[in-house]
Write an enzyme that holds these catalytic residues in place. Sequence first.
Site, PDB file in Angstrom:
ATOM      1  CG  HIS A   1     -74.227  28.315  38.186  1.00 44.97           C
ATOM      2  ND1 HIS A   1     -73.660  27.515  39.149  1.00 44.97           N
ATOM      3  CD2 HIS A   1     -73.199  28.917  37.543  1.00 44.97           C
ATOM      4  CE1 HIS A   1     -72.339  27.630  39.090  1.00 44.97           C
ATOM      5  NE2 HIS A   1     -72.028  28.470  38.136  1.00 44.97           N
TER       6      HIS A   1
ATOM      7  CD  GLU B   1     -69.690  31.940  31.471  1.00 46.20           C
ATOM      8  OE1 GLU B   1     -69.151  32.969  31.024  1.00 46.20           O
ATOM      9  OE2 GLU B   1     -69.040  30.977  31.923  1.00 46.20           O
TER      10      GLU B   1
HETATM   11  N1  ACO Z   1     -82.816  27.702  29.694  1.00 43.81           N
HETATM   12  C1  ACO Z   1     -83.920  26.920  29.670  1.00 43.81           C
HETATM   13  N2  ACO Z   1     -84.158  25.960  30.554  1.00 43.81           N
HETATM   14  C2  ACO Z   1     -83.232  25.752  31.489  1.00 43.81           C
HETATM   15  C3  ACO Z   1     -82.066  26.518  31.564  1.00 43.81           C
HETATM   16  C4  ACO Z   1     -81.883  27.530  30.630  1.00 43.81           C
HETATM   17  N3  ACO Z   1     -80.768  28.300  30.626  1.00 43.81           N
HETATM   18  N4  ACO Z   1     -81.329  26.082  32.604  1.00 43.81           N
HETATM   19  C5  ACO Z   1     -81.990  25.069  33.144  1.00 43.81           C
HETATM   20  N5  ACO Z   1     -83.134  24.865  32.467  1.00 43.81           N
HETATM   21  C6  ACO Z   1     -84.128  23.848  32.752  1.00 43.81           C
HETATM   22  C7  ACO Z   1     -83.558  22.481  32.491  1.00 43.81           C
HETATM   23  O1  ACO Z   1     -83.782  22.101  31.138  1.00 43.81           O
HETATM   24  C8  ACO Z   1     -84.288  21.618  33.440  1.00 43.81           C
HETATM   25  O2  ACO Z   1     -85.534  21.307  32.888  1.00 43.81           O
HETATM   26  P1  ACO Z   1     -86.063  19.783  32.846  1.00 43.81           P
HETATM   27  O3  ACO Z   1     -86.122  19.374  34.285  1.00 43.81           O
HETATM   28  O4  ACO Z   1     -87.378  19.920  32.178  1.00 43.81           O
HETATM   29  O5  ACO Z   1     -85.023  19.045  32.047  1.00 43.81           O
HETATM   30  C9  ACO Z   1     -84.532  22.550  34.637  1.00 43.81           C
HETATM   31  O6  ACO Z   1     -84.428  23.884  34.127  1.00 43.81           O
HETATM   32  C10 ACO Z   1     -83.590  22.393  35.769  1.00 43.81           C
HETATM   33  O7  ACO Z   1     -82.281  22.413  35.264  1.00 43.81           O
HETATM   34  P2  ACO Z   1     -81.049  22.450  36.276  1.00 43.81           P
HETATM   35  O8  ACO Z   1     -80.967  21.153  36.996  1.00 43.81           O
HETATM   36  O9  ACO Z   1     -81.106  23.675  37.047  1.00 43.81           O
HETATM   37  O10 ACO Z   1     -79.855  22.625  35.272  1.00 43.81           O
HETATM   38  P3  ACO Z   1     -78.468  21.877  35.268  1.00 43.81           P
HETATM   39  O11 ACO Z   1     -77.812  21.927  36.597  1.00 43.81           O
HETATM   40  O12 ACO Z   1     -78.629  20.554  34.634  1.00 43.81           O
HETATM   41  O13 ACO Z   1     -77.677  22.791  34.254  1.00 43.81           O
HETATM   42  C11 ACO Z   1     -76.684  24.661  33.306  1.00 43.81           C
HETATM   43  C12 ACO Z   1     -77.062  23.967  34.617  1.00 43.81           C
HETATM   44  C13 ACO Z   1     -75.866  23.686  32.428  1.00 43.81           C
HETATM   45  C14 ACO Z   1     -75.819  25.881  33.586  1.00 43.81           C
HETATM   46  C15 ACO Z   1     -77.998  25.076  32.605  1.00 43.81           C
HETATM   47  O14 ACO Z   1     -78.700  25.979  33.401  1.00 43.81           O
HETATM   48  C16 ACO Z   1     -77.754  25.651  31.222  1.00 43.81           C
HETATM   49  O15 ACO Z   1     -77.616  24.873  30.264  1.00 43.81           O
HETATM   50  N6  ACO Z   1     -77.706  27.010  31.072  1.00 43.81           N
HETATM   51  C17 ACO Z   1     -77.468  27.607  29.795  1.00 43.81           C
HETATM   52  C18 ACO Z   1     -75.980  27.570  29.432  1.00 43.81           C
HETATM   53  C19 ACO Z   1     -75.166  28.532  30.260  1.00 43.81           C
HETATM   54  O16 ACO Z   1     -75.540  29.674  30.521  1.00 43.81           O
HETATM   55  N7  ACO Z   1     -73.965  28.044  30.704  1.00 43.81           N
HETATM   56  C20 ACO Z   1     -73.075  28.817  31.583  1.00 43.81           C
HETATM   57  C21 ACO Z   1     -73.280  28.444  33.016  1.00 43.81           C
HETATM   58  S1  ACO Z   1     -72.334  29.434  34.086  1.00 43.81           S
HETATM   59  C22 ACO Z   1     -70.839  28.689  34.166  1.00 43.81           C
HETATM   60  O17 ACO Z   1     -70.707  27.557  33.846  1.00 43.81           O
HETATM   61  C23 ACO Z   1     -69.622  29.477  34.631  1.00 43.81           C
END
Ligand code: ACO
Length: 364
Positions: free
Chosen positions: A245, A304
Amino acid sequence: MSGLDGVVAANTALSHVDGAAGELVVRGKAIDDLTGRIDFAGMAALLWGDLAPVSRDRDALGRALGAARGAAARLVPGLLATTKGLSAVEGLRAGLALLPDRDGDADALAATAAIPVFTAALSRAARGLAALEPDPAADPASDFLRLLHGRDPHPAEAAALDAYLVTVADHGMNASTFAARVVASTRAGLVSSVLAGLCALKGPLHGGAPGPVLDMLDAIGTPANCEAWLRAELGRGERLMGFGHRVYRTRDPRADVLKAALHRLAKARGGDVGRLAFAEQIERTALALLQEKQPNRKLDTNVEFYTALLLEAVGIPRDLFTPVFAMGRVLGWIAHVWEQEQSGRLIRPQSRYTGPMPAGKRAA
Ligand code: ACO
């Protein structure tokens, strides 16, 4: 500056998202203490409270919303005549546009009641079924499920949907709430502001995430395939849907309350509910693999994941997930509109010009 991350756009007494602690506070109460304890009308009374032009308690709001569903049903024939070929959320957008910006109190009831009535009618029309008459005496969640499915829901199903609607009713300065507040700040009116909120919610980066969670469950298929599938997905650099998130840097409290609501539904049904047991296995495996992959970043389950399971368990088709999200979030949009109208100035930020200037001039 890109995306306005960290910019405070308004003061609000409505809700607070504490991303570091993993807490959502609505009007001074933790979401864990609200979901399952108050219903949709109770949440409307809590959020609208002293902001509403006409003060009503939970029971009075329940009655007023029931009457407003009846009024919304009278607009359904005109709506269906003009929305053929549109998706459910596009049809709902057209439907809200039919409502006048007249009077804050009547408009709030009309917009809130129209969302379930229009959504059910649009879904039934797409299936070749006639719209049903709302029951003004029913609670909003039960009435919506009956209008959609054409049968009285099990009370536990209605309670599960009600828990979802309460859980998602408000969530700080999310994109749709901000959009609603921007329009409210111009004094355009409540329905116009709610419509702006719906338009922002419609985008896949905001209200459209639960569908892909179910796609992931479908793709995994069987418990035996779970770890291999998730490892392969992560190995390809893909993100696992329903985890992580932007704001919550620890657990998303809404995931926990929705999981508890699903367990209550499972208990009432005397066993498993939908794909809950399978999903819990996926969750455990995914969390272990994400921990392995990102040991320094706590990636936890987000709202979600259990939203998808809960809406599926009460029989909501995937194309209605965003309209059903709007059914809950409209309570927050309306409260924010009133708060903005009472205390906010016109929202009018600046931009930095990066284009060419006339000869001899420089951008200030
Ligand atoms: N699966 C795998 N890896 C992940 C995930 C995930 N669900 N979430 C974050 N990561 C990884 C990122 O790729 C990143 O790795 P990197 O540094 O090697 O690129 C690392 O963890 C840190 O990421 P964050 O900074 O925490 O993520 P960000 O804030 O950019 O994104 C987001 C948040 C878009 C929700 C992301 O976690 C994601 O894409 N989740 C999957 C989609 C999802 O569930 N969306 C609904 C969110 S809830 C809502 O919006 C109401």
